[in-house]
Design a protein around this motif. Structure first.
Motif, PDB file in Angstrom:
ATOM      1  N   LYS A 351      -3.735  10.212  -8.101  1.00 40.08           N
ATOM      2  CA  LYS A 351      -2.360  10.173  -7.624  1.00 40.08           C
ATOM      3  C   LYS A 351      -2.186   8.940  -6.744  1.00 40.08           C
ATOM      4  O   LYS A 351      -2.993   8.692  -5.844  1.00 40.08           O
ATOM      5  CB  LYS A 351      -2.011  11.445  -6.857  1.00 40.08           C
ATOM      6  N   LEU A 352      -1.092   8.232  -6.991  1.00 41.94           N
ATOM      7  CA  LEU A 352      -0.868   6.971  -6.294  1.00 41.94           C
ATOM      8  C   LEU A 352      -0.618   7.178  -4.809  1.00 41.94           C
ATOM      9  O   LEU A 352      -1.123   6.418  -3.970  1.00 41.94           O
ATOM     10  CB  LEU A 352       0.312   6.238  -6.932  1.00 41.94           C
ATOM     11  N   ASP A 353       0.153   8.176  -4.462  1.00 42.82           N
ATOM     12  CA  ASP A 353       0.460   8.378  -3.044  1.00 42.82           C
ATOM     13  C   ASP A 353      -0.781   8.733  -2.246  1.00 42.82           C
ATOM     14  O   ASP A 353      -0.908   8.353  -1.071  1.00 42.82           O
ATOM     15  CB  ASP A 353       1.537   9.454  -2.896  1.00 42.82           C
ATOM     16  N   GLU A 354      -1.738   9.444  -2.840  1.00 43.01           N
ATOM     17  CA  GLU A 354      -2.967   9.777  -2.128  1.00 43.01           C
ATOM     18  C   GLU A 354      -3.823   8.531  -1.897  1.00 43.01           C
ATOM     19  O   GLU A 354      -4.426   8.368  -0.834  1.00 43.01           O
ATOM     20  CB  GLU A 354      -3.755  10.820  -2.921  1.00 43.01           C
ATOM     21  N   ILE A 355      -3.867   7.658  -2.883  1.00 43.61           N
ATOM     22  CA  ILE A 355      -4.647   6.428  -2.724  1.00 43.61           C
ATOM     23  C   ILE A 355      -4.032   5.541  -1.646  1.00 43.61           C
ATOM     24  O   ILE A 355      -4.740   5.000  -0.792  1.00 43.61           O
ATOM     25  CB  ILE A 355      -4.740   5.687  -4.064  1.00 43.61           C
ATOM     26  N   MET A 356      -2.715   5.392  -1.675  1.00 43.11           N
ATOM     27  CA  MET A 356      -2.076   4.534  -0.697  1.00 43.11           C
ATOM     28  C   MET A 356      -2.128   5.130   0.704  1.00 43.11           C
ATOM     29  O   MET A 356      -2.203   4.399   1.698  1.00 43.11           O
ATOM     30  CB  MET A 356      -0.620   4.269  -1.088  1.00 43.11           C
ATOM     31  N   ASP A 360      -3.567   3.231   3.981  1.00 42.04           N
ATOM     32  CA  ASP A 360      -2.775   3.072   5.193  1.00 42.04           C
ATOM     33  C   ASP A 360      -3.415   3.757   6.394  1.00 42.04           C
ATOM     34  O   ASP A 360      -3.235   3.320   7.534  1.00 42.04           O
ATOM     35  CB  ASP A 360      -1.371   3.634   4.974  1.00 42.04           C
ATOM     36  N   ALA A 361      -4.177   4.824   6.142  1.00 42.70           N
ATOM     37  CA  ALA A 361      -4.789   5.548   7.257  1.00 42.70           C
ATOM     38  C   ALA A 361      -5.983   4.807   7.833  1.00 42.70           C
ATOM     39  O   ALA A 361      -6.247   4.872   9.028  1.00 42.70           O
ATOM     40  CB  ALA A 361      -5.207   6.951   6.804  1.00 42.70           C
ATOM     41  N   ASP A 362      -6.730   4.093   7.003  1.00 40.10           N
ATOM     42  CA  ASP A 362      -7.922   3.377   7.448  1.00 40.10           C
ATOM     43  C   ASP A 362      -7.564   1.907   7.607  1.00 40.10           C
ATOM     44  O   ASP A 362      -7.410   1.180   6.631  1.00 40.10           O
ATOM     45  CB  ASP A 362      -9.063   3.548   6.436  1.00 40.10           C
ATOM     46  N   HIS A 363      -7.406   1.464   8.852  1.00 43.60           N
ATOM     47  CA  HIS A 363      -7.048   0.069   9.084  1.00 43.60           C
ATOM     48  C   HIS A 363      -8.211  -0.869   8.780  1.00 43.60           C
ATOM     49  O   HIS A 363      -8.010  -2.056   8.548  1.00 43.60           O
ATOM     50  CB  HIS A 363      -6.605  -0.122  10.533  1.00 43.60           C
ATOM     51  N   GLY A 364      -9.424  -0.337   8.784  1.00 40.84           N
ATOM     52  CA  GLY A 364     -10.563  -1.179   8.442  1.00 40.84           C
ATOM     53  C   GLY A 364     -10.530  -1.666   7.008  1.00 40.84           C
ATOM     54  O   GLY A 364     -11.038  -2.737   6.683  1.00 40.84           O
ATOM     55  N   ILE A 365      -9.899  -0.891   6.130  1.00 43.29           N
ATOM     56  CA  ILE A 365      -9.772  -1.312   4.742  1.00 43.29           C
ATOM     57  C   ILE A 365      -8.913  -2.561   4.642  1.00 43.29           C
ATOM     58  O   ILE A 365      -9.221  -3.504   3.907  1.00 43.29           O
ATOM     59  CB  ILE A 365      -9.180  -0.172   3.889  1.00 43.29           C
ATOM     60  N   MET A 366      -7.846  -2.584   5.422  1.00 45.53           N
ATOM     61  CA  MET A 366      -6.955  -3.732   5.363  1.00 45.53           C
ATOM     62  C   MET A 366      -7.543  -4.940   6.063  1.00 45.53           C
ATOM     63  O   MET A 366      -7.211  -6.082   5.742  1.00 45.53           O
ATOM     64  CB  MET A 366      -5.610  -3.369   6.014  1.00 45.53           C
ATOM     65  N   ASN A 367      -8.434  -4.716   7.003  1.00 47.25           N
ATOM     66  CA  ASN A 367      -8.972  -5.830   7.771  1.00 47.25           C
ATOM     67  C   ASN A 367     -10.096  -6.549   7.038  1.00 47.25           C
ATOM     68  O   ASN A 367     -10.118  -7.773   6.949  1.00 47.25           O
ATOM     69  CB  ASN A 367      -9.463  -5.340   9.135  1.00 47.25           C
ATOM     70  N   VAL A 373     -10.593  -0.657  -5.661  1.00 50.50           N
ATOM     71  CA  VAL A 373     -10.204   0.443  -6.526  1.00 50.50           C
ATOM     72  C   VAL A 373     -10.364  -0.037  -7.964  1.00 50.50           C
ATOM     73  O   VAL A 373      -9.902  -1.120  -8.322  1.00 50.50           O
ATOM     74  CB  VAL A 373      -8.767   0.901  -6.214  1.00 50.50           C
ATOM     75  N   GLN A 374     -11.035   0.761  -8.762  1.00 49.79           N
ATOM     76  CA  GLN A 374     -11.384   0.369 -10.128  1.00 49.79           C
ATOM     77  C   GLN A 374     -10.963   1.464 -11.093  1.00 49.79           C
ATOM     78  O   GLN A 374     -11.044   2.661 -10.770  1.00 49.79           O
ATOM     79  CB  GLN A 374     -12.892   0.108 -10.227  1.00 49.79           C
ATOM     80  N   LYS A 375     -10.541   1.037 -12.266  1.00 50.84           N
ATOM     81  CA  LYS A 375     -10.116   2.026 -13.270  1.00 50.84           C
ATOM     82  C   LYS A 375     -11.309   2.811 -13.762  1.00 50.84           C
ATOM     83  O   LYS A 375     -12.322   2.253 -14.185  1.00 50.84           O
ATOM     84  CB  LYS A 375      -9.445   1.317 -14.456  1.00 50.84           C
ATOM     85  N   TYR A 376     -11.184   4.106 -13.698  1.00 50.00           N
ATOM     86  CA  TYR A 376     -12.263   4.999 -14.129  1.00 50.00           C
ATOM     87  C   TYR A 376     -12.229   5.142 -15.646  1.00 50.00           C
ATOM     88  O   TYR A 376     -11.155   5.297 -16.243  1.00 50.00           O
ATOM     89  CB  TYR A 376     -12.106   6.356 -13.458  1.00 50.00           C
ATOM     90  N   LEU A 377     -13.402   5.071 -16.264  1.00 55.08           N
ATOM     91  CA  LEU A 377     -13.499   5.236 -17.719  1.00 55.08           C
ATOM     92  C   LEU A 377     -13.456   6.723 -18.039  1.00 55.08           C
ATOM     93  O   LEU A 377     -14.438   7.451 -17.878  1.00 55.08           O
ATOM     94  CB  LEU A 377     -14.790   4.602 -18.230  1.00 55.08           C
ATOM     95  N   GLU A 378     -12.292   7.183 -18.487  1.00 56.15           N
ATOM     96  CA  GLU A 378     -12.093   8.615 -18.705  1.00 56.15           C
ATOM     97  C   GLU A 378     -12.663   9.116 -20.027  1.00 56.15           C
ATOM     98  O   GLU A 378     -12.816  10.340 -20.196  1.00 56.15           O
ATOM     99  CB  GLU A 378     -10.596   8.935 -18.638  1.00 56.15           C
ATOM    100  N   ARG A 379     -12.963   8.203 -20.919  1.00 56.36           N
ATOM    101  CA  ARG A 379     -13.477   8.631 -22.229  1.00 56.36           C
ATOM    102  C   ARG A 379     -14.791   7.922 -22.544  1.00 56.36           C
ATOM    103  O   ARG A 379     -14.854   7.072 -23.422  1.00 56.36           O
ATOM    104  CB  ARG A 379     -12.434   8.350 -23.320  1.00 56.36           C
TER     105      ARG A 379
END
Length: 772
Positions: A351-356, A360-367, A373-379
């Motif tokens: 879900k996009l909102d959960e990823i974003m 936004d919650a972890d400022h260390g990610i932005m710093n 984030v990588q596309k998961y191989l579903e098949r």
């Protein structure tokens, strides 16, 4: 316990029990040490690597043991939290607390190690890259790491390096590397949001096609998952009668069509003011309906009418998007934190909102911009409905020219739970041994799978042969992994510091698609060599021993056996400039408009030096004025005085045409030593004076009479000369002529002499000569 008092008159002393040294053993140790020092065979190993120690000792090397660190080592799960960018991908499970050395009881090795404690080590094998400074090593000292290799051994480095693959090879990274974005970079963040939305559109079209085209795989796996998790079956029944409008399919088709137009550059005429396909609010509603259809099981009204359109659109999209075969329906993405390894901190989200919200919650990610984030191989390809990945070793012995060795054997790592995209649990999707060893195998797991969750490549090939696909291993899997490794190293070649005496062993993780095409997940520095299972207990020692054969034995004998390593790439030697980067740069200077010529009036009011040289004046005006007469009239003297004090202005600048090339400093004779040549003799075709010149005897031009000792006289073009005030008679004419000058000081003197001659002629014609 009662203690006896010390005896009077005697001091207490402590005795240290020193080990007895055998004389024969000491003699043997000294001889072996002397030979090793002479042959420069002193090594140091950091960490418990018994295979490396044993292999070096068998070749006559002596270990110089590194001092034990005074600060206790961090625990195993905290090892990489403080790692640098170049070491965050190390998955060395055996790096934890160092076990007691097996050779501590061997007095001979311990004695030899003490004898070389002050000697220089010529071979370093360490777990961490920053343990040894490569810049401080000599040329004959070897180490098992390269500096600045984080451009492909880190998650962020691999993501950024493969984007530049088009500059190194005619290949598309989307054919072997799942698309990846940095969550800390603002441009990558927006690109990920667009990719997530577009993937949701294609997943919706695949859902419509599979649901109503006879493919019941999605429904079958969902029913199996619902049967195992009874808590999720109740919410689905609440939405059984609800439906989603067919406009969601129209929006998905429109987004896919515009994306294909952008790939074909059909949107070149679009401007920034062009309204997007869907607004932010429309995207929000679209994703909510998409989640209800995929995750809650709601149906779409009238979706049967869109089956053919969805099928046609998906066929066109597959021509442009090679990863659509592995995307699946759930739009799952895997979030990988930086500075961690062995699967720690990895999460799967759909879900996009959960990823974003996580970003936004972890400022260390932005710093630090280390999270990707990588596309998961579903098949992926499944073995008995269980997911697995492949660990493949390769060795780099040189970066210029790039030299890559590929190991013939690899092993598979299985998860402990059956594969399903309806759950995001790490026990299902992460195959790292450091994670799966904490889970118990599922009771529904196929009994054919090993309890240790590992297979060798020979066991996997036997499974392929049972389904008639054994030939695909040599024709598809191995070439695909080799090509992915080579192309990745080519993109990082400009970043890694090449060092001739270094080498490095890497571990690459791959996943196989349903068509057995390998997909590169990541590349690890310092891969684990711990014998955790029966498979690794056989393969890891063989890899270490074969590494020593390549980097040591092959230096002495090029035809030596290299074990399981085979040379797959040897680049032609090229000269690397002082700085080579992937950024394009154009250097140069700006072109400026030339300055306009500045016209300055040339003022000469004192021609006295010219009158002092009677010989020069006579050679210039001998045809009009006779020098040396004592009875010259007073009016002529006044006219000369008036003319000498007159200002002369150049209407145009003097134009020099030396036609000379630059020469070193040359000796030039002074003006008093030069004999001025006859202008008529040097330039008869350019001389156009008003009055006819009388005949003169030819002047013999010798080198001593020239103004320069090494080159002829330059010429001077005098254009449009005029006096400051016009004569009353108005008989002065503007003329152009060319004369030769012999010395720069005489240029204006030459000009004034000609002007004086004309003035005297005009004065004589007007007044007439007077008799004495």
């Amino acid at each position: 316990m009662y203690q006896l008092p010390p005896l009077e008159g005697r001091g207490r002393c402590n005795y240290v029990n020193l080990p007895l040294i055998n004389g024969d053993r000491l003699k043997t140790a000294k001889s072996l040490v002397d030979k090793a020092i002479k042959e420069k065979k002193v090594f140091s190993v950091q960490g418990p690597y018994p295979v490396i120690r044993a292999g070096l000792r068998a070749r006559g090397w002596v270990e110089r043991r590194l001092p034990r660190p005074s600060v206790p080592r961090p625990r195993r799960h905290d090892l990489e939290t403080e790692a640098t960018d170049e070491g965050d991908s190390s998955d060395d499970d055996d790096f934890g607390e160092e076990v007691e050395r097996d050779d501590e009881a061997d007095d001979l090795y311990d004695l030899m190690s003490r004898l070389v404690r002050n000697e220089t080590a010529y071979f370093y094998w360490t777990t961490r890259r920053d343990s040894v400074d490569c810049r401080s090593l000599r040329k004959d000292q070897m180490t098992n790491h390269y500096a600045k290799a984080g451009s492909f051994t880190t998650k962020v480095g691999l993501c950024m390096s493969l984007r530049n693959l088009q500059w190194f090879d005619a290949a598309d990274p989307d054919t072997f590397f799942p698309r990846c974005y940095r969550l800390g970079a603002e441009d990558d963040k927006h690109a990920f949001i667009e990719d997530f939305r577009r993937t949701a559109c294609t997943s919706l079209l695949m859902y419509v096609l599979e649901k109503y085209a006879g493919d019941s795989e999605w429904e079958r796996t969902r029913k199996v998952h619902d049967a195992k998790s009874h808590g999720l079956s109740k919410p689905r029944k609440q939405h059984a009668k609800q439906r989603v409008g067919s406009s969601i399919i129209d929006n998905a088709l429109h987004v896919c069509e515009e994306y294909m137009n952008s790939l074909e550059h059909c949107d070149i005429d679009m401007t920034l003011e062009t309204t997007p396909t869907l607004s932010e609010q429309q995207w929000k509603v679209f994703l909510q309906n998409y989640y209800l259809v995929i995750h809650k099981g709601l149906t779409i009204e009238g979706c049967e009418d869109y089956v053919e359109r969805c099928k046609c659109m998906l066929e066109q999209m597959r021509c442009f998007c090679p990863q659509m075969e592995t995307d699946g329906l759930c739009n799952i993405w895997i979030i990988k934190p930086g500075a961690k390894s062995r699967g720690r901190g990895i999460m799967c989200m759909n879900k996009l909102d959960e990823i974003m919200s996580l970003v936004d919650a972890d400022h260390g990610i932005m710093n630090d911009s280390k999270w990707v984030v990588q596309k998961y191989l579903e098949r992926p390809l499944l073995v008995h409905d269980t997911k697995f990945d492949v660990r493949q070793w390769f060795l780099v012995t040189d970066w210029n020219p790039l030299t890559v060795w590929f190991y013939r054997e690899c092993y598979l790592r299985f998860s402990t739970q059956p594969y399903s995209t309806h759950t995001l649990d790490s026990s299902v999707h992460l195959c790292n041994n450091s994670i799966q060893k904490h889970f118990q195998p599922s009771p529904d797991r196929n009994p054919s799978l090993p309890a240790e969750c590992m297979w060798s490549c020979s066991q996997f090939r036997s499974w392929l042969a049972a389904s008639g696909r054994d030939d695909l291993w040599e024709s598809v899997v191995v070439p695909g992994m080799q090509k992915a490794v080579i192309q990745t190293l080519l993109t990082a070649q400009d970043s890694v510091e090449p060092r001739k005496a270094s080498f490095e062993l890497y571990g690459a993780d791959f996943m196989l698609g349903r068509d057995l095409r390998p997909w590169l997940l990541e590349i690890n520095a310092s891969p684990t060599m711990a014998p955790s299972t029966g498979v690794t207990a056989r393969l890891c020692p063989a890899v270490q021993e074969d590494t020593l054969r390549v980097v040591l034995d092959r230096q002495c004998d090029r035809n030596t056996h290299t074990g399981g390593f085979q040379l797959i790439y040897k680049q032609a030697a090229v000269e690397i400039p002082q700085y080579v980067g992937v950024n394009l740069l154009v250097e140069g200077t700006s072109i400026r408009r030339p300055r306009a010529p500045v016209y300055k009036p040339l003022i000469q009011s004192h021609p006295d030096p010219l009158s002092k040289s009677s010989s020069h004046r006579s050679s210039l005006i001998s045809s009009h004025c006779i020098s040396g007469k004592e009875n010259q009239s007073e009016k002529a003297k006044k006219a000369w005085t008036t003319l000498s004090s007159r200002k002369v202005t150049l209407e145009k600048s003097l134009i020099f045409q030396p036609k000379l090339r630059k020469r070193p400093h040359r000796l030039v004779l002074p003006s008093t030593c030069c004999v001025l040549p006859n202008p008529a003799e040097l330039h008869p075709q350019k001389l156009s004076l008003t009055h006819t010149q009388p005949d003169h005897p030819p002047t013999n031009r010798t080198r001593s009479k020239l103004p320069s000792l090494y080159h002829p006289t330059p010429s001077l073009d005098v254009i449009n000369l005029r006096p400051g005030q016009a004569f009353p008679s108005g008989r002065y004419k503007h003329e152009m002529h060319t004369v030769n000058i012999s010395y720069p000081v005489l240029r204006m003197q030459k000009y004034l002499s000609l002007n004086h001659r004309r003035a005297m002629d005009t004065f004589t014609e007007r007044e007439g000569p007077k008799s004495s």
